[in-house]
Design an enzyme around this catalytic site. Sequence first.
Site, short mmCIF file in Angstrom:
data_model
loop_
_atom_site.label_atom_id
_atom_site.label_comp_id
_atom_site.label_asym_id
_atom_site.label_seq_id
_atom_site.Cartn_x
_atom_site.Cartn_y
_atom_site.Cartn_z
N HIS A 134 15.84 -30.03 27.56
CA HIS A 134 15.72 -31.34 27.32
C HIS A 134 16.24 -31.53 25.74
O HIS A 134 15.64 -30.91 24.91
CB HIS A 134 14.47 -32.33 28.01
CG HIS A 134 14.61 -33.54 27.88
ND1 HIS A 134 14.50 -34.44 26.75
CD2 HIS A 134 15.02 -34.41 28.98
CE1 HIS A 134 14.74 -35.64 27.04
NE2 HIS A 134 15.14 -35.75 28.45
N SER A 154 19.44 -43.59 30.49
CA SER A 154 19.40 -45.02 30.81
C SER A 154 19.92 -45.29 32.17
O SER A 154 20.65 -46.25 32.23
CB SER A 154 20.38 -45.68 29.67
OG SER A 154 19.58 -45.60 28.40
N GLY A 166 17.16 -43.31 26.48
CA GLY A 166 16.46 -44.14 26.22
C GLY A 166 16.69 -45.08 25.25
O GLY A 166 16.31 -45.85 24.57
N LYS A 210 7.87 -37.40 30.57
CA LYS A 210 7.86 -37.17 29.27
C LYS A 210 6.35 -37.15 28.90
O LYS A 210 5.79 -36.88 30.01
CB LYS A 210 8.63 -38.06 28.43
CG LYS A 210 10.05 -38.32 28.66
CD LYS A 210 10.80 -39.13 27.95
CE LYS A 210 12.34 -39.44 28.52
NZ LYS A 210 13.21 -39.69 27.23
N GLU A 259 23.07 -35.01 29.79
CA GLU A 259 22.40 -36.13 29.34
C GLU A 259 22.89 -36.39 27.95
O GLU A 259 22.66 -35.54 26.95
CB GLU A 259 21.01 -35.77 29.25
CG GLU A 259 20.28 -35.65 30.43
CD GLU A 259 18.84 -35.88 30.69
OE1 GLU A 259 18.42 -36.67 31.37
OE2 GLU A 259 18.10 -35.45 29.57
N GLU A 300 15.14 -33.56 23.97
CA GLU A 300 13.84 -34.11 22.89
C GLU A 300 13.31 -32.60 22.45
O GLU A 300 12.68 -32.44 21.42
CB GLU A 300 12.95 -34.84 23.66
CG GLU A 300 13.22 -36.17 23.79
CD GLU A 300 12.90 -37.13 24.95
OE1 GLU A 300 11.95 -36.64 25.49
OE2 GLU A 300 13.57 -38.25 25.03
N ASN A 312 11.88 -38.02 34.92
CA ASN A 312 11.18 -37.12 33.90
C ASN A 312 10.08 -38.21 33.12
O ASN A 312 10.42 -39.20 32.33
CB ASN A 312 12.28 -36.78 32.72
CG ASN A 312 11.66 -36.37 31.54
OD1 ASN A 312 10.32 -35.62 31.51
ND2 ASN A 312 12.31 -36.07 30.42
#
Length: 252
Positions: free
Chosen positions: A97, A215, A175, A12, A169, A99, A10
């Site tokens: 996702h 990660s 991250g 992003k 996730e 985010e 991904n």
Amino acid sequence: MARRPVIAGNWKMYKLLGEAVETALALKPLVANANHCEIVIAPVYTALKTVADRLEGSNIKVAAQNCSTETKFSARTGEISADMIKDVGCAHVIIGHSERRQFFGETDESVNQKTKAALHSGLTAIVCVGETLDERESGNAEQIVKSQLVNGTDGLTVSDMERIIIAYEPVWAIGTGKTATPEQAQEMHGFIRQIIAEAHSEETAKNIRILYGGSVKPENINDLMNESDIDGALVGGASLEAESFAKIVNYR
Ligand code: PEP
């Protein structure tokens, strides 16, 4: 039938068009012999068509990072439909996702609508679920993941479920450099399979691919992939460089 692993990157909101093409082309020879898994990269919308064209005939598939809930041409300024994503050469789309949930108000209901839109257009949907740190620390991780899964896949048929991939996730691992241990990830993946068996069928649960994301790096992919219910990875940061993503793809 054995579940074929999927390693997805991904990207992003990183990389201008030239950089996206450069990374995709650098990746191509590094993973050309990786027949053990499906390889997917998800650049930004503006790079999808060019990257998909440049990867045509290779073993790397291209995904979008989101799609509209709307399936028809309509007055939805700024939106991109699943048909449009398919039209530029994508095979997959990432949906829900964390985010998107955190910054753009994505809900289980919109995840469900987008998943249906993606499937309707012939895309494979990579549906993301995962708990925040607060939710984990308060003992609610399973409950949250269960409701994201059950609501996100509500109304999907057996054949729909064959065309979705789940990405677990944990938000606290995205991250942050803090990976879930293989045991923690395996525990949740086993739970996800059990929920899918209850909400859909044993057969669906047995066949569905469940990716881990949070990660993932060349150093930890092997241990994660050794777990029986982990069928691949959704990789953010470590997918941005062709060399590190290739090491993850070539984990064995
Ligand atoms: C992600 O964005 O889906 C992700 C897992 O990011 P990272 O690998 O950087 O934690």
